[in-house]
Each structure stands twice: as structure tokens, then as C-alpha cells.
Scaffold this motif. Sequence first.
Motif, PDB file in Angstrom:
ATOM      1  N   LEU A 133       7.689  57.985 -18.231  1.00 24.75           N
ATOM      2  CA  LEU A 133       8.065  56.908 -17.315  1.00 24.75           C
ATOM      3  C   LEU A 133       7.562  57.173 -15.897  1.00 24.75           C
ATOM      4  O   LEU A 133       7.052  56.263 -15.231  1.00 24.75           O
ATOM      5  N   PHE A 134       7.661  58.395 -15.443  1.00 29.79           N
ATOM      6  CA  PHE A 134       7.202  58.702 -14.092  1.00 29.79           C
ATOM      7  C   PHE A 134       5.683  58.626 -13.979  1.00 29.79           C
ATOM      8  O   PHE A 134       5.151  58.161 -12.962  1.00 29.79           O
ATOM      9  N   LEU A 135       4.989  59.098 -14.990  1.00 28.73           N
ATOM     10  CA  LEU A 135       3.531  59.045 -14.928  1.00 28.73           C
ATOM     11  C   LEU A 135       3.035  57.602 -15.019  1.00 28.73           C
ATOM     12  O   LEU A 135       2.039  57.245 -14.379  1.00 28.73           O
ATOM     13  N   CYS A 136       3.715  56.776 -15.794  1.00 30.59           N
ATOM     14  CA  CYS A 136       3.357  55.350 -15.823  1.00 30.59           C
ATOM     15  C   CYS A 136       3.605  54.717 -14.453  1.00 30.59           C
ATOM     16  O   CYS A 136       2.766  53.938 -13.962  1.00 30.59           O
ATOM     17  N   ALA A 137       4.739  55.054 -13.851  1.00 27.45           N
ATOM     18  CA  ALA A 137       5.008  54.539 -12.503  1.00 27.45           C
ATOM     19  C   ALA A 137       3.937  55.005 -11.533  1.00 27.45           C
ATOM     20  O   ALA A 137       3.518  54.263 -10.636  1.00 27.45           O
ATOM     21  N   GLY A 138       3.455  56.234 -11.723  1.00 30.03           N
ATOM     22  CA  GLY A 138       2.394  56.743 -10.864  1.00 30.03           C
ATOM     23  C   GLY A 138       1.110  55.941 -10.985  1.00 30.03           C
ATOM     24  O   GLY A 138       0.407  55.731  -9.987  1.00 30.03           O
ATOM     25  N   VAL A 139       0.781  55.487 -12.190  1.00 38.43           N
ATOM     26  CA  VAL A 139      -0.416  54.651 -12.377  1.00 38.43           C
ATOM     27  C   VAL A 139      -0.271  53.353 -11.591  1.00 38.43           C
ATOM     28  O   VAL A 139      -1.194  52.907 -10.895  1.00 38.43           O
ATOM     29  N   PHE A 140       0.908  52.724 -11.682  1.00 37.61           N
ATOM     30  CA  PHE A 140       1.134  51.477 -10.957  1.00 37.61           C
ATOM     31  C   PHE A 140       1.054  51.694  -9.443  1.00 37.61           C
ATOM     32  O   PHE A 140       0.422  50.919  -8.719  1.00 37.61           O
ATOM     33  N   ILE A 141       1.709  52.752  -8.979  1.00 41.04           N
ATOM     34  CA  ILE A 141       1.736  53.024  -7.541  1.00 41.04           C
ATOM     35  C   ILE A 141       0.333  53.381  -7.039  1.00 41.04           C
ATOM     36  O   ILE A 141      -0.081  52.961  -5.947  1.00 41.04           O
ATOM     37  N   HIS A 142      -0.399  54.159  -7.825  1.00 34.23           N
ATOM     38  CA  HIS A 142      -1.760  54.541  -7.447  1.00 34.23           C
ATOM     39  C   HIS A 142      -2.667  53.319  -7.330  1.00 34.23           C
ATOM     40  O   HIS A 142      -3.538  53.260  -6.457  1.00 34.23           O
ATOM     41  N   GLN A 143      -2.439  52.337  -8.197  1.00 35.26           N
ATOM     42  CA  GLN A 143      -3.286  51.151  -8.208  1.00 35.26           C
ATOM     43  C   GLN A 143      -2.907  50.157  -7.115  1.00 35.26           C
ATOM     44  O   GLN A 143      -3.771  49.576  -6.465  1.00 35.26           O
ATOM     45  N   TYR A 144      -1.591  49.968  -6.893  1.00 35.78           N
ATOM     46  CA  TYR A 144      -1.151  48.884  -6.011  1.00 35.78           C
ATOM     47  C   TYR A 144      -0.523  49.365  -4.704  1.00 35.78           C
ATOM     48  O   TYR A 144      -0.260  48.554  -3.819  1.00 35.78           O
ATOM     49  N   GLY A 145      -0.226  50.646  -4.578  1.00 33.14           N
ATOM     50  CA  GLY A 145       0.248  51.181  -3.315  1.00 33.14           C
ATOM     51  C   GLY A 145       1.650  50.783  -2.919  1.00 33.14           C
ATOM     52  O   GLY A 145       1.956  50.709  -1.726  1.00 33.14           O
ATOM     53  N   THR A 146       2.519  50.516  -3.882  1.00 37.83           N
ATOM     54  CA  THR A 146       3.908  50.182  -3.570  1.00 37.83           C
ATOM     55  C   THR A 146       4.812  50.673  -4.684  1.00 37.83           C
ATOM     56  O   THR A 146       4.386  50.778  -5.844  1.00 37.83           O
ATOM     57  N   ASN A 147       6.060  50.995  -4.322  1.00 35.50           N
ATOM     58  CA  ASN A 147       7.069  51.420  -5.293  1.00 35.50           C
ATOM     59  C   ASN A 147       8.016  50.300  -5.679  1.00 35.50           C
ATOM     60  O   ASN A 147       8.801  50.454  -6.621  1.00 35.50           O
TER      61      ASN A 147
ATOM     62  N   ARG B 238       1.694  43.789 -15.333  1.00 34.25           N
ATOM     63  CA  ARG B 238       1.727  43.496 -16.775  1.00 34.25           C
ATOM     64  C   ARG B 238       0.329  43.430 -17.370  1.00 34.25           C
ATOM     65  O   ARG B 238       0.160  43.530 -18.585  1.00 34.25           O
ATOM     66  N   ARG B 239      -0.693  43.272 -16.540  1.00 29.19           N
ATOM     67  CA  ARG B 239      -2.065  43.229 -17.042  1.00 29.19           C
ATOM     68  C   ARG B 239      -2.622  44.631 -17.324  1.00 29.19           C
ATOM     69  O   ARG B 239      -3.668  44.750 -17.955  1.00 29.19           O
ATOM     70  N   MET B 240      -1.909  45.658 -16.843  1.00 28.32           N
ATOM     71  CA  MET B 240      -2.313  47.033 -17.165  1.00 28.32           C
ATOM     72  C   MET B 240      -1.645  47.391 -18.495  1.00 28.32           C
ATOM     73  O   MET B 240      -0.561  47.978 -18.548  1.00 28.32           O
ATOM     74  N   ARG B 241      -2.320  47.064 -19.572  1.00 29.68           N
ATOM     75  CA  ARG B 241      -1.675  47.025 -20.886  1.00 29.68           C
ATOM     76  C   ARG B 241      -1.171  48.396 -21.349  1.00 29.68           C
ATOM     77  O   ARG B 241      -0.041  48.515 -21.813  1.00 29.68           O
ATOM     78  N   VAL B 242      -2.010  49.417 -21.237  1.00 27.72           N
ATOM     79  CA  VAL B 242      -1.606  50.729 -21.758  1.00 27.72           C
ATOM     80  C   VAL B 242      -0.435  51.297 -20.964  1.00 27.72           C
ATOM     81  O   VAL B 242       0.582  51.688 -21.561  1.00 27.72           O
TER      82      VAL B 242
ATOM     83  N   ILE C 173      11.307  42.556 -15.082  1.00 31.49           N
ATOM     84  CA  ILE C 173      10.839  42.073 -13.778  1.00 31.49           C
ATOM     85  C   ILE C 173       9.314  42.144 -13.718  1.00 31.49           C
ATOM     86  O   ILE C 173       8.651  41.210 -13.236  1.00 31.49           O
ATOM     87  N   MET C 174       8.739  43.258 -14.213  1.00 27.88           N
ATOM     88  CA  MET C 174       7.277  43.400 -14.151  1.00 27.88           C
ATOM     89  C   MET C 174       6.573  42.593 -15.234  1.00 27.88           C
ATOM     90  O   MET C 174       5.432  42.163 -15.038  1.00 27.88           O
ATOM     91  N   LEU C 175       7.223  42.356 -16.370  1.00 31.65           N
ATOM     92  CA  LEU C 175       6.595  41.571 -17.435  1.00 31.65           C
ATOM     93  C   LEU C 175       6.641  40.077 -17.162  1.00 31.65           C
ATOM     94  O   LEU C 175       5.719  39.337 -17.529  1.00 31.65           O
TER      95      LEU C 175
ATOM     96  N   ALA D 247      -5.673  43.815 -11.419  1.00 27.17           N
ATOM     97  CA  ALA D 247      -4.854  44.506 -12.409  1.00 27.17           C
ATOM     98  C   ALA D 247      -5.573  45.698 -13.006  1.00 27.17           C
ATOM     99  O   ALA D 247      -4.951  46.672 -13.377  1.00 27.17           O
ATOM    100  N   ALA D 248      -6.871  45.639 -13.143  1.00 27.28           N
ATOM    101  CA  ALA D 248      -7.620  46.757 -13.720  1.00 27.28           C
ATOM    102  C   ALA D 248      -8.458  47.416 -12.639  1.00 27.28           C
ATOM    103  O   ALA D 248      -9.008  46.737 -11.774  1.00 27.28           O
ATOM    104  N   PRO D 249      -8.568  48.735 -12.668  1.00 29.82           N
ATOM    105  CA  PRO D 249      -9.375  49.434 -11.655  1.00 29.82           C
ATOM    106  C   PRO D 249     -10.822  48.986 -11.700  1.00 29.82           C
ATOM    107  O   PRO D 249     -11.380  48.733 -12.766  1.00 29.82           O
ATOM    108  N   GLU D 250     -11.421  48.887 -10.544  1.00 28.67           N
ATOM    109  CA  GLU D 250     -12.808  48.458 -10.453  1.00 28.67           C
ATOM    110  C   GLU D 250     -13.684  49.633 -10.053  1.00 28.67           C
ATOM    111  O   GLU D 250     -13.263  50.536  -9.340  1.00 28.67           O
ATOM    112  N   GLY D 251     -14.919  49.631 -10.511  1.00 24.01           N
ATOM    113  CA  GLY D 251     -15.860  50.680 -10.182  1.00 24.01           C
ATOM    114  C   GLY D 251     -15.820  51.802 -11.195  1.00 24.01           C
ATOM    115  O   GLY D 251     -14.798  52.070 -11.834  1.00 24.01           O
ATOM    116  N   THR D 252     -16.964  52.455 -11.353  1.00 24.51           N
ATOM    117  CA  THR D 252     -17.068  53.522 -12.351  1.00 24.51           C
ATOM    118  C   THR D 252     -16.111  54.665 -12.057  1.00 24.51           C
ATOM    119  O   THR D 252     -15.422  55.162 -12.951  1.00 24.51           O
ATOM    120  N   ARG D 253     -16.056  55.083 -10.778  1.00 26.69           N
ATOM    121  CA  ARG D 253     -15.190  56.214 -10.429  1.00 26.69           C
ATOM    122  C   ARG D 253     -13.733  55.869 -10.670  1.00 26.69           C
ATOM    123  O   ARG D 253     -12.965  56.682 -11.206  1.00 26.69           O
TER     124      ARG D 253
END
Length: 632
Positions: free
Chosen positions: A351-365, A376-380, A440-442, A455-461
Motif C-alpha cells: 500500500l505504501f509503495l503504491c501510494a509512492g507511485v501516485f505521489i511521485h507522479q502527481y506530487g500530492t498526498n 485510476r488510469r494507472m492500472r497496475v 474516492i480515487m476510482l 496518468a501515465a509517465p511520459e518519456g523513456t526515462r
Amino acid sequence: MASCWIENSTLLTAIVGTWAPFVTFVLIMLFTRHRPKTSAGLSLASATVSLASALVLLGGHWNLQRPLEYTGRWLVSGDIYIPFGYLLDPVSLLMLTVVAIIGFLVQFYSLGYMAGDPGFSRYFALMSLFLWSMMCLTISPTLFQLYIFWELVGLSSYFLIGFWYEKFSAGQAGKKAFVMTRLGDVAMFLGVLLILLHLGNLNILEIDSPKIVGLMPPEMLTLAALLIFGGIIGKSAQFPLLTWLPDAMQGPSPVSALLHSSTMVAAGVYLFERLFPFFLFSSTATTVGLAIGTISMLLASTMAMVSRDIKQIWAYSTISQLGFMLMGLDAGGLFAGAFHLTTHAAFKALLFLCAGVFIHQYGTNDIYDLAAKGTRRMRVPMLCTIIGAGALAGLPPLSGFFSKEVILAKLAGLPNPIWLVAALLGVFLTAYYAFRPIFIMLFPPSLPAANASNAAPEGTRHRLLYRIMVGPLVILAGATVALGFLQTPLRNFLAGQYTGLTTAGGAHLGWLPYVTSLLATGGVALTWWEFGRPGARQTGFVDGIPVIARFFAERWYLDRLYRAILDHAVDRGISAVLAQNDTRVIDGSIDGISRGTVLAGRLAALINAGMIQYRLLMIFAATVLLSLYFFF
């Protein structure tokens, strides 16, 4: 050591596995701090060595008949010596494996999450320091050695909570965690000294043996158990020292996953497992522990029901689940507490690592902001979050369902039904707050098209970093599903831990799994009605009562109570007395001596000022006195 460590493969494996992270910490801090890739490579390599060593030890000693203890003299003074070594038994081997697995996955995940951070090398050095401290704590044969690494774990936590020290809130959170956990550690230290005075040593196997009952009076044994339980309260963030853990979420998300959900805060529960017979020798101590665990579980559940910060929600759930574990242990269920600790490590890290993916992508908790930005578009990550929340809620067939059932069965076997009723209420509340952020997120009220593309990261890196972070999620999700079906092998593995100890068996109530499943499903259904159904207002039933909602959001005003105690008892009480003592006694004494010195100097200066009449007067007086002395 009992034998040469080079010739003993078990001991050699334990030494290499536990000390590899410390070597890495030293190398990074001294030589590779300015080479981030090298630092990360060293840290991940040592974590891999630790993981391999833990798995080898677990597999090689799966059918262990008696504990293996390796000790040698560490400090010697006359006839007194302090040992240092390793204790390998089912409890320590299971915890060692959990720490190694979670540590490896979190460090691999961190390659993506921390990429580009200015403190990249320092982060991996501190993670290695923590991993070394936690692994050595796990297999310590004496309470003295365990206490040393207990404090090192706390120090590592302080560094990692305040890792982004440029943020004022991070520094404050680190200090708060350090101070509040030290309160419990002081109590624990006093308990350790009490045992030492009566037993004469701090060997864990001897503390757990029945002979300690004859060496310690019942009231002293109870006092020692309660004092050591104070350390558990601090480390595992139980009532009343529970408010530091939500604030500790100021650190990076991988830190939250490793330290404050799966391993570091679970060290308190592990200490209870480690001293399980000792605690059970005192019925008063187990009753107090049962009450503390129950209160913590319920209070943290109510706090999670109103929080908007996704990491704080999972932090509150950690406090609640640790309370569940302590309830099972205090009810006499070693396997109940150990099994839930194991399953919890997997789904809470998930749960924490999934939250980290969301926070890393969108910059908010904030869960509402995350929903609006398209999580919700970040399916995995979203699917893995649902799996983790399902296990947290205790939904079958996920692992959390099986481990909670074992705890509830032990509580059902107690003569007082209040503990079972409280636990069932906790099951309902857990399901409610676990799925509140999910719905709430779904099902956000609106999903702007401008944000949908983000919703999905852009760029190769960015895609590469995203894949690095997603890999551990998939592994932990698989473990969350599978661990529940390993209940029988794990039970058999732990069955021989304390063979001479008799505890009350759990009640076999055929209706209990159905009731718990119904309560968990009811909690999810109520959450869906309030947050997930079409047209839902996305406000909970608690929000309809502002007074109660604010009461829960303010953490039952515990922080304000502590602030008032500090302001009145410490600042205006103890500190004021000390300030007056410093001003009047210490400063006054020094000022008096200084004034006396000044006056003496002035008198000497006056006498030596070159005034001839005073000198002649003194000579005349001295001559008269001498004449009188010699002639009369």
C-alpha cells in the motif's frame, strides 16, 4: 564463539548476511557519496546478500528442533563479560526473512523513486544502516544486544524521517518521533535493569525460561514486564504514544514502507514475540497489553476515517493493525501475532509503495487531488492498491483474512467477550477506512481531460523509472494473495518455539469467519454507498457530525494535550524552576564571587596606590606591634 565461525556455515551465513549492509554504509559514507550509481549498486548488492543469507538460514533450519545460540565475549572486565552473538530459532528466522525481503524490494523500488534526488547516496547509506540495525536486532541473543540495535533502529528512523531536512515539517517530524519513542525506551531500559538485578544476566532464553518466576517476586516480574511493554508502546506507536507515526510520513514513501509499516514499528511486536513466555508469566501485564492494543486499534481506525492524506491513512492503519497483533499475543497466541505480522508486512508495504507511485507522479498526498488527476488510469498501481486494501480489510481469500481470523479465534477463547466485540468493531472500521481512498480515487466526481493524459509517465526515462517501481508492487501483490494459504506450514514452523509453555487455545467457532466476512463486506458496502456509487456526495457519515469529525481529525486532541503538558508542566513548571535556579543560585553564586574579587582587587589597588602615608602608617603599626611582642 562456540566454534570457529569460518568452519561453521550457519554462523558464517548469519555474519555475512547481517554485516554486509553495515560495510556498505561505511563505504558509501567514506568513499562513494559523490558517486550515486556506485552507492546504489553497493546498497542493493548488500541487500541481495542479506536476502540470500536469510533465505538460506530459513530453508536450512525449517525443521529446527531447538534454538541455535552462538555467543562470544565482547566486553570483559574482571569476572564480568558482555556477550555478543546470534540466536537462531523460528521466531527470529521468520522475522529476519521478512526484514530481508521487504528491505530488498524497497531498495530496488527506491532506484526509481529517489532518482535525481540530491541526497541519493546518503539515502542508500542510511537505508543500509537501518537494514543492518534491524537484522542484528532480530537475531540478538541477549536483551543488552537487542537494546543496542533497538536504539540504532530508532536513530536510523530519525535520520530517514527527516531525510528532506530542508523542509521544516520533516525536521519537526523526525524530532517528534525521536522524543516520543525515547520515552518508551527509557521505560524499557529500566525494565531491562530490573531483570538484570534479579536474574544476573540478560540472556533471552533464560528470561523466557520458567526459572525466572522463582528468581523474581511476582510484583517485580509484573513491573519489569510493564516497563518493557513501555518500549513496545513507543516503538510500535501504541496508545498513548501513537501520534508520532502519522507525522513520520514526511519522509520518502519507500522509507514509510520499510520503517514505519513493515519492519521498524513492527520491532515492538517482535519484542513481544521474543519475550512471549516472560510476558505470559504476568496476567496483569497481558491484561494491560490487551487493553492498550484494543484502544490503539479503535482510536487509529477513527482517525483514518477522516484523513485526506493517503500516507497518513495507511499510517493510522499500521497503528490499528499493530494493535490487533498485540491483542492476539496478549490473548496467548504466538502464532496469531507472528502470522499477522508477516502478512501485514506484505500488504502494508504494498500500500505504501503504491501510494509512492501516485505521489511521485502527481506530487500530492491528498486523495481528492490524486483522484482529480487521474490515478485510476494507472492500472497496475491501482489494482495493487485494491489488493492491499482488501487484505487490510480482511476480505477472503487474501492473506489478511486468514491472519485476522487466527487473532479473532484467540480472542473468542477469552472469558471476557468485550475483547472479541471490540475486535469485530475494528474489522468493520478497517474495511470502511481501507476502501474510502480506493473509491474516492476510482470514482472521482470529475476527471478533467487535461489531467487524463498525465496518468501515465511520459518519456523513456520516466517509463523506465515507472517500471522499476512497479516490479516490487507485483511481487508484493502476489505475496499478499499467497501468504494466507501458507498458514499451516507457518504454524508448524512456529509450533516448536515454546514447547513447554501452555496457553489457552483459541475457540473454534464455525460462525466466526462468516461474521467477520459479513462485517468486512458491510464496511466496504457502506464506503461504496458514500464514496463510490453514482451521484455519491463523497462525504462519510462521520463528516455529517462536524464535532466528531473534527475530534477524529485532531487525533482525539492527544497532540494538544501533550502540547499543554509541555507548556504548563515542562516550560512553566520544571523549566521555570531550573531557570530560577540558574539565575539565582548558579549565576548568583558566580556573580557574588565576581563582586568579591572586584572588591578585593580594589582594596589591594588602594593599598598599593603609591600613597606614602598609608605605607608609613603600616610600617609604624608593624614596628609597634613587634616591639610590644618582643619587649613585653
